[in-house]
Design a protein around this motif. Structure first.
Motif, PDB file in Angstrom:
ATOM      1  N   LEU A  25      28.920 -15.800  16.199  1.00  0.00           N
ATOM      2  CA  LEU A  25      30.306 -15.746  15.637  1.00  0.00           C
ATOM      3  C   LEU A  25      30.001 -14.425  14.918  1.00  0.00           C
ATOM      4  N   ARG A  26      29.846 -14.875  13.651  1.00  0.00           N
ATOM      5  CA  ARG A  26      29.710 -14.365  12.715  1.00  0.00           C
ATOM      6  C   ARG A  26      29.031 -12.812  12.975  1.00  0.00           C
ATOM      7  N   ARG A  27      28.398 -13.163  13.889  1.00  0.00           N
ATOM      8  CA  ARG A  27      27.209 -11.926  14.102  1.00  0.00           C
ATOM      9  C   ARG A  27      28.180 -10.962  15.576  1.00  0.00           C
ATOM     10  N   PRO A  48      41.529 -23.676   8.045  1.00  0.00           N
ATOM     11  CA  PRO A  48      40.265 -24.616   7.792  1.00  0.00           C
ATOM     12  C   PRO A  48      39.512 -24.478   9.041  1.00  0.00           C
ATOM     13  N   CYS A  49      38.049 -23.782   7.762  1.00  0.00           N
ATOM     14  CA  CYS A  49      36.795 -23.748   9.127  1.00  0.00           C
ATOM     15  C   CYS A  49      36.866 -24.829   9.776  1.00  0.00           C
ATOM     16  N   ARG A  50      36.313 -24.365  10.537  1.00  0.00           N
ATOM     17  CA  ARG A  50      35.637 -25.499  11.756  1.00  0.00           C
ATOM     18  C   ARG A  50      34.259 -25.197  11.902  1.00  0.00           C
ATOM     19  N   HIS A  51      33.409 -24.967  11.220  1.00  0.00           N
ATOM     20  CA  HIS A  51      32.173 -25.174  11.004  1.00  0.00           C
ATOM     21  C   HIS A  51      31.735 -26.182   9.953  1.00  0.00           C
ATOM     22  N   CYS A  52      32.465 -25.782   8.549  1.00  0.00           N
ATOM     23  CA  CYS A  52      32.289 -26.996   7.736  1.00  0.00           C
ATOM     24  C   CYS A  52      32.833 -27.915   7.059  1.00  0.00           C
ATOM     25  N   LEU A  53      34.386 -27.003   8.657  1.00  0.00           N
ATOM     26  CA  LEU A  53      35.526 -28.404   8.187  1.00  0.00           C
ATOM     27  C   LEU A  53      36.676 -28.862   6.235  1.00  0.00           C
ATOM     28  N   LEU A  84      36.740 -19.562  11.096  1.00  0.00           N
ATOM     29  CA  LEU A  84      35.509 -19.779  10.277  1.00  0.00           C
ATOM     30  C   LEU A  84      35.468 -18.944   9.164  1.00  0.00           C
ATOM     31  N   HIS A  85      34.718 -19.459   8.228  1.00  0.00           N
ATOM     32  CA  HIS A  85      34.051 -18.867   6.806  1.00  0.00           C
ATOM     33  C   HIS A  85      33.493 -17.449   7.757  1.00  0.00           C
ATOM     34  N   GLN A  86      33.105 -16.725   6.570  1.00  0.00           N
ATOM     35  CA  GLN A  86      32.479 -15.234   7.410  1.00  0.00           C
ATOM     36  C   GLN A  86      31.590 -15.425   7.077  1.00  0.00           C
ATOM     37  N   ALA A  88      27.978 -17.646   5.787  1.00  0.00           N
ATOM     38  CA  ALA A  88      26.967 -19.100   6.090  1.00  0.00           C
ATOM     39  C   ALA A  88      27.811 -20.169   5.279  1.00  0.00           C
ATOM     40  N   CYS A  89      27.471 -21.217   5.754  1.00  0.00           N
ATOM     41  CA  CYS A  89      28.995 -22.464   5.341  1.00  0.00           C
ATOM     42  C   CYS A  89      27.644 -23.828   6.013  1.00  0.00           C
ATOM     43  N   ALA A  90      28.000 -25.454   5.226  1.00  0.00           N
ATOM     44  CA  ALA A  90      26.665 -25.949   5.954  1.00  0.00           C
ATOM     45  C   ALA A  90      27.533 -26.732   6.598  1.00  0.00           C
TER      46      ALA A  90
HETATM   47 ZN    ZN Z   1      33.030 -23.314   6.755  1.00  0.00          ZN
END
Ligand code: ZN
Length: 163
Positions: A25-27, A48-53, A84-86, A88-90
């Protein structure tokens, strides 16, 4: 004395959306509606970012996109907006809910069966501070495979499984 299994608090499995999907998605890869994510400035403390929550900081860039938290389309596969954070996140991967979920009030919580259909009797609206207890209660049912937590706007937050 050491704690035994009888006294240890019950665990959950809580994860953000898969990293490969977040990276695609970021790409600029297609969201659940086949469209590229939209970049926007996050304002306030409700992003809220749904990847790193974790919450995307005020002023940071967020991606806004449609997400379907189910593998394949089917009648119960609700699709809705997420952030999502634009950058990278953990990925969140823990045995408990993120602490800030206590402020996710009210929250929607419900169980799904092994076919990804809603188990209707499990649907509840709870305070954020009651989310973990609600997840444990729903996951105690034999007919529930996993739980979804959603915001009061019905935006998907995360999936929760038995620990
Ligand atoms: Zn995130």
């Amino acid at each position: 004395m050491t704690a035994t299994n009888d006294t240890a608090p019950p665990k959950l499995i809580v994860r953000g959306i898969p990293t490969e999907h977040a990276q695609a998605l970021r790409r600029g890869g297609p969201d659940a509606h086949g469209q590229p994510p939209i970049a926007a400035v996050a304002r306030g403390a409700g992003n809220p970012c749904r990847h790193c929550l974790q919450l995307i900081a005020d002023g940071d860039t967020k991606l806004v996109l449609a997400y379907r938290p189910f593998g394949v389309p089917q009648p119960y596969a609700e699709t809705g907006p997420v952030f999502l954070h634009q950058t990278a996140c953990a990925r969140y991967d823990a045995d408990a809910l993120p602490a800030w979920f206590a402020h996710l009030t009210p929250a929607l919580v419900r169980g799904y069966d092994a076919n990804d259909w809603i188990v209707y009797e499990t649907g509840r609206v709870v305070a954020g501070t009651e989310l973990a207890e609600a997840c444990h209660a729903i996951l105690a049912r034999d007919d529930v495979a996993y739980v979804h937590i959603r915001s009061r706007f019905n935006c998907f937050q995360c999936r929760v499984e038995r620990g």
